[in-house]
Structure formats: C-alpha cells, structure tokens
Design a protein around this motif. Structure first.
Motif, PDB file in Angstrom:
ATOM      1  N   GLY A 197       0.811  -1.212   0.000  1.00 47.33           N
ATOM      2  CA  GLY A 197       0.000   0.000   0.000  1.00 47.33           C
ATOM      3  C   GLY A 197       0.840   1.256   0.000  1.00 47.33           C
ATOM      4  O   GLY A 197       0.572   2.207  -0.752  1.00 47.33           O
ATOM      5  N   MET A 198       1.887   1.285   0.831  1.00 47.58           N
ATOM      6  CA  MET A 198       2.731   2.471   0.928  1.00 47.58           C
ATOM      7  C   MET A 198       3.517   2.715  -0.358  1.00 47.58           C
ATOM      8  O   MET A 198       3.689   3.856  -0.795  1.00 47.58           O
ATOM      9  N   SER A 239       3.313   6.024  -2.768  1.00 42.81           N
ATOM     10  CA  SER A 239       4.498   6.775  -3.144  1.00 42.81           C
ATOM     11  C   SER A 239       4.608   6.926  -4.653  1.00 42.81           C
ATOM     12  O   SER A 239       4.851   8.024  -5.172  1.00 42.81           O
ATOM     13  N   GLU A 240       4.417   5.821  -5.362  1.00 49.33           N
ATOM     14  CA  GLU A 240       4.574   5.848  -6.812  1.00 49.33           C
ATOM     15  C   GLU A 240       3.507   6.719  -7.469  1.00 49.33           C
ATOM     16  O   GLU A 240       3.797   7.491  -8.393  1.00 49.33           O
ATOM     17  N   ILE A 241       2.290   6.620  -6.984  1.00 50.09           N
ATOM     18  CA  ILE A 241       1.210   7.404  -7.590  1.00 50.09           C
ATOM     19  C   ILE A 241       1.383   8.880  -7.277  1.00 50.09           C
ATOM     20  O   ILE A 241       1.065   9.757  -8.090  1.00 50.09           O
ATOM     21  N   GLY A 249      -5.692  10.852  -0.941  1.00 53.44           N
ATOM     22  CA  GLY A 249      -5.522   9.435  -0.631  1.00 53.44           C
ATOM     23  C   GLY A 249      -4.533   9.203   0.501  1.00 53.44           C
ATOM     24  O   GLY A 249      -4.755   8.359   1.373  1.00 53.44           O
ATOM     25  N   ILE A 250      -3.431   9.962   0.505  1.00 56.87           N
ATOM     26  CA  ILE A 250      -2.431   9.823   1.560  1.00 56.87           C
ATOM     27  C   ILE A 250      -2.995  10.267   2.902  1.00 56.87           C
ATOM     28  O   ILE A 250      -2.818   9.606   3.930  1.00 56.87           O
ATOM     29  N   VAL A 251      -3.721  11.406   2.899  1.00 58.68           N
ATOM     30  CA  VAL A 251      -4.336  11.893   4.141  1.00 58.68           C
ATOM     31  C   VAL A 251      -5.385  10.904   4.645  1.00 58.68           C
ATOM     32  O   VAL A 251      -5.453  10.587   5.839  1.00 58.68           O
ATOM     33  N   ALA A 252      -6.199  10.393   3.728  1.00 61.08           N
ATOM     34  CA  ALA A 252      -7.231   9.428   4.109  1.00 61.08           C
ATOM     35  C   ALA A 252      -6.600   8.147   4.669  1.00 61.08           C
ATOM     36  O   ALA A 252      -7.112   7.560   5.631  1.00 61.08           O
ATOM     37  N   THR A 253      -5.492   7.740   4.077  1.00 60.08           N
ATOM     38  CA  THR A 253      -4.800   6.545   4.585  1.00 60.08           C
ATOM     39  C   THR A 253      -4.333   6.754   6.017  1.00 60.08           C
ATOM     40  O   THR A 253      -4.462   5.859   6.869  1.00 60.08           O
ATOM     41  N   ALA A 254      -3.799   7.937   6.303  1.00 57.99           N
ATOM     42  CA  ALA A 254      -3.349   8.240   7.666  1.00 57.99           C
ATOM     43  C   ALA A 254      -4.510   8.157   8.652  1.00 57.99           C
ATOM     44  O   ALA A 254      -4.381   7.618   9.766  1.00 57.99           O
ATOM     45  N   ILE A 255      -5.657   8.689   8.254  1.00 56.46           N
ATOM     46  CA  ILE A 255      -6.833   8.653   9.135  1.00 56.46           C
ATOM     47  C   ILE A 255      -7.289   7.213   9.356  1.00 56.46           C
ATOM     48  O   ILE A 255      -7.597   6.808  10.487  1.00 56.46           O
ATOM     49  N   LEU A 302      -6.940   1.834  -3.859  1.00 54.52           N
ATOM     50  CA  LEU A 302      -8.044   2.736  -4.194  1.00 54.52           C
ATOM     51  C   LEU A 302      -7.535   4.093  -4.671  1.00 54.52           C
ATOM     52  O   LEU A 302      -8.062   4.667  -5.632  1.00 54.52           O
ATOM     53  N   THR A 303      -6.521   4.610  -3.995  1.00 59.97           N
ATOM     54  CA  THR A 303      -5.950   5.895  -4.400  1.00 59.97           C
ATOM     55  C   THR A 303      -5.351   5.813  -5.790  1.00 59.97           C
ATOM     56  O   THR A 303      -5.570   6.689  -6.637  1.00 59.97           O
TER      57      THR A 303
END
Length: 417
Positions: free
Chosen positions: A67-68, A72-74, A227-233, A255-256
């Motif tokens: 996932g990480m 990063s790539e996207i 997507g990154i912010v949502a993943t953190a939440i 999903l992101t």
C-alpha cells in the motif's frame, strides 16, 4: 550447546546479512536474503514447514508495504512531490537550516501518523526534488528523512511495524502507550535533530535558491494527496481498534492509485512496473533467517541472560537490553530482531520497564547503519532511483553520533518517569 548445525546456521545468517549490506555487483538486497534462506532449506537446517510459517508471519508487513509503495509511486507520477518540494523551498526562504528543519518536521508528522516506512517511501522523493529546486547539497535533508523515520517511530503504535512485531500484535492501548513513550519519543526526536544538525552544520550553512515557483497541483495530484491523508486517518482508526494495519493500507493504496489512473485515463502498467517489488522477498527472506536463528536456542540463551541481569537491577537490565537490541537490530534488521525480542518477552515476562527499553532499542537502533531497518533500505532504494548514493560508511559516520545520543536520552527519560 553449539552443534555443527547451529554453527552452520549462524554462519549462513551472518554471511547473508553481510551480503545484504555490501550488495556485491549492486545486486538487490533481496537476492542475498532469499539466497541465505534457500541455502538453509537445501542443507536441511530448517524444515520447509518452519520456513513457510516464518514467511507467513510477514503477511501484514507485505500488505502494508504494498500500500505504501503504491501511494508513493502514484504521488510521484501525479506531481504531488514536486508540489510539496516547492512548498518546502519557498518556506525555507533561502536558509539551508530552515529547509532542513521543514523537512525534519514534516518527517516527524508522516512517521507518527503513517509509519517510518511511509516516511522513507513517501517523503524521500519529495526531498530529492526539494534539494534540486533549492540547488543545495541534498544530503542533510535526506539524512533527516532517514533518521527521523526511526527517531519518531515510537510516538504511536502505528509509527513503526516493529512496534507491533515486538508486542506480538497486542500493543498497549493508546493512553497507556502515550504515558510510557510520549516523553521518551520527544527526547529522541529532539536529540536526533540536534545531533544530525551538528554533523551537517557546514552543508547547512549554504544558502538556498529562492527563485522557485510552486507548480499548480492538478486534479490527479489532489487525489493523490487526499488518498495519503485518508490513509493516515484510516490507520489511526484501525490502530485504535487493535486491528492489523496491512490490509487497510493495501486497500487505501490500491483505491488511491485506481482513482488517479481513472482521473488521468492512464494505464496502471507503468506504475506497477516502477514499484520496487524486491522489498517483499527481502522481508520474507529476513523472516526465514530469524526463524533459523530461533531454532538454535538463542531465545532461551537471551532470556536466561536477561533474567540474570534483572535479578541485579531492573533499571540496569533495561538499559543494557535496550542498547543490546539497538546494536543487534543493525546485524539482522530490526524486524527480525524484534521477532527475537518478542519471543524473549513471551518466554520471560520481564518488568515493563525492560519491555519499554527493548521497544526503544528496536526503534532507535537502526539509525546507526543502513541495514538497521526496512525504512532505511527503502530510503536507499529511493536514492538510487534518483541517481544518488549514500555509502555504508557515510551513513555510519552520522549514525555513530545520532543514534547513541537519542538512545541514551530516550532510555534515561523512560527510566526517570
């Protein structure tokens, strides 16, 4: 008793670890870890069932890393890191120290809420871009990425997968965690900043370019950021419920990526090809190597030694155990070292102060060398992709100043609480 089989296992593990470190012919680290694991099986030193079980222990880590790496790539493809780099350079206002401090502060936030591996994977490309835009030596800010990823990795349970490994997937509740580690983690973050700043003081005296225009963040970039912010939440919520982090991270990364691909009407093939998938067999190989070590009776030996220390002084035992695990994490990587420590804890049920010191050691120890943690290996992979290289000795010269200082103040702070 040291049998011939035990000596063979120790030799293979030591040789595999050394080759991961040296990378002969610049072959990927995974080749040497997997090769060592395969040799253990071929020589009959580890049953196939035990090896398969060891590989399975990393399932949550594999999903988490997948996932990480997708995030990063996207983010890189969507221009998110170029935008973040320009933001950092603009706010540095021509000061190398200020740029370094901005990078370090962002690294603390990313590590705290998304893990040290995320800091290495997500933050490093942005820092490379920022240094190039600022026309400064990139090493101080890149070292900040690597070292803060470990220094801030015990602020929260989710800040480092090694936390979950050491506690055997049963980390303390968030309130209890903060009571134990809030002050020690703050001490470690500050000590690492000061030590790293001192080692890089000459490079940081240089002025940055101020002629930088932040690029506009288009719809794809905004989706990647969301997507990154949502993943953190999501990770915070999942962690608070004591659930595994791997599957939610992999789903959020997928999903992101899918949202960005659809928005840009692009094929996922290029993204998937660019991800550094060799990290996954590297982790699997390390888990097999540590399973072989455990079969030699090392857990019983370590548990007996720790019990003897604790009978004399719990505080002294905690300090020695934390320091020993910190150094040991650089010999086998902190994930397998955490597995061994977890087995010792399960066998011995030591005083909580000793367990806390072990946690601090397994998180901070990797700041000594490039082989200490998966986060640092991911960091190195990102540097090589950008055409940069940091040698073992370059990192060690910085680590020998930063790691002992942070480890000492963190363990001392915990002891005084």
């Amino acid at each position: 008793m040291a049998t011939h089989a035990n000596w063979a296992i120790w030799t293979i593990v030591a040789l595999s670890t050394a080759l991961v470190l040296i990378r002969p012919r610049d072959w990927p680290e995974a080749i040497w870890a997997v090769g060592g694991a395969a040799l253990l099986l071929v020589l009959g030193l580890l049953p196939a069932g035990a090896a398969w079980h060891a590989v399975g222990q990393g399932n949550d880590v594999y999903l988490f890393l997948t996932g990480m790496m997708l995030l990063s790539e996207i983010g890189l493809e969507a221009g998110l890191f170029d935008w973040a780099a320009a933001f950092a350079v603009v706010h540095a206002r021509g000061s190398g120290w200020r740029l370094f401090s901005v990078v370090y502060g962002v690294g603390v936030i990313v590590t705290t809420f998304m893990s040290n591996d995320a800091a290495a994977v997500v933050l490093t490309p942005a820092v490379v871009a920022a240094a190039r835009k600022a026309r400064v030596d990139p090493l101080p800010s890149l070292f900040a990425c690597a070292l803060v990823a470990n220094a801030a990795s015990f602020v929260l349970p989710i800040s480092n997968p090694a936390n979950i490994v050491l506690y055997g997937n049963h980390t303390p509740a968030l309130g209890a965690w903060l009571r134990s580690f809030a002050l020690p983690s703050l001490a470690a973050v500050v000590a690492t900043y000061l030590a790293l700043g001192w080692t890089q003081r000459h490079a940081l005296a240089a002025r940055c370019s101020t002629d930088v225009q932040p690029p506009a963040l288009d719809a794809r970039g905004r989706l990647a950021l969301a997507g990154i912010v949502a993943t953190a939440i999501v990770l915070m919520v999942v962690s608070s419920r004591d659930m595994p982090l791997g599957l939610p991270t992999a789903l959020m990364g997928g999903l992101t990526a899918a949202a960005v691909w659809l928005k840009g009407r692009t094929s996922p093939a290029a993204t998937i090809k660019s991800v550094n998938w060799t990290v996954l067999p590297l982790v699997a190989g390390l888990f097999v190597l540590v399973a072989a070590l455990r079969a030699t009776g090392i857990v019983d030996t370590l548990a007996a030694a720790l019990a003897a220390l604790a009978r004399g002084s719990v505080q002294e035992a905690a300090a020695i155990a934390g320091a020993a695990l910190a150094v040991g994490s650089n010999l086998t990587n902190n994930l397998p070292a955490g597995l061994v420590a977890s087995a010792v804890i399960e066998r011995l049920h030591p005083d909580k102060r000793i367990v806390d010191a072990l946690l601090i050691g397994v998180d901070l120890g990797p700041n000594l060398s490039v082989t200490g943690s998966l986060a640092t290996i991911l960091w190195l992979a990102n540097l090589r992709r950008a055409g940069l290289e940091v040698s073992f000795w370059q990192f060690l010269k910085v680590g020998m100043v930063a790691m002992p200082a942070a480890l000492a103040v963190a363990i001392a702070t915990r002891a005084l609480m």
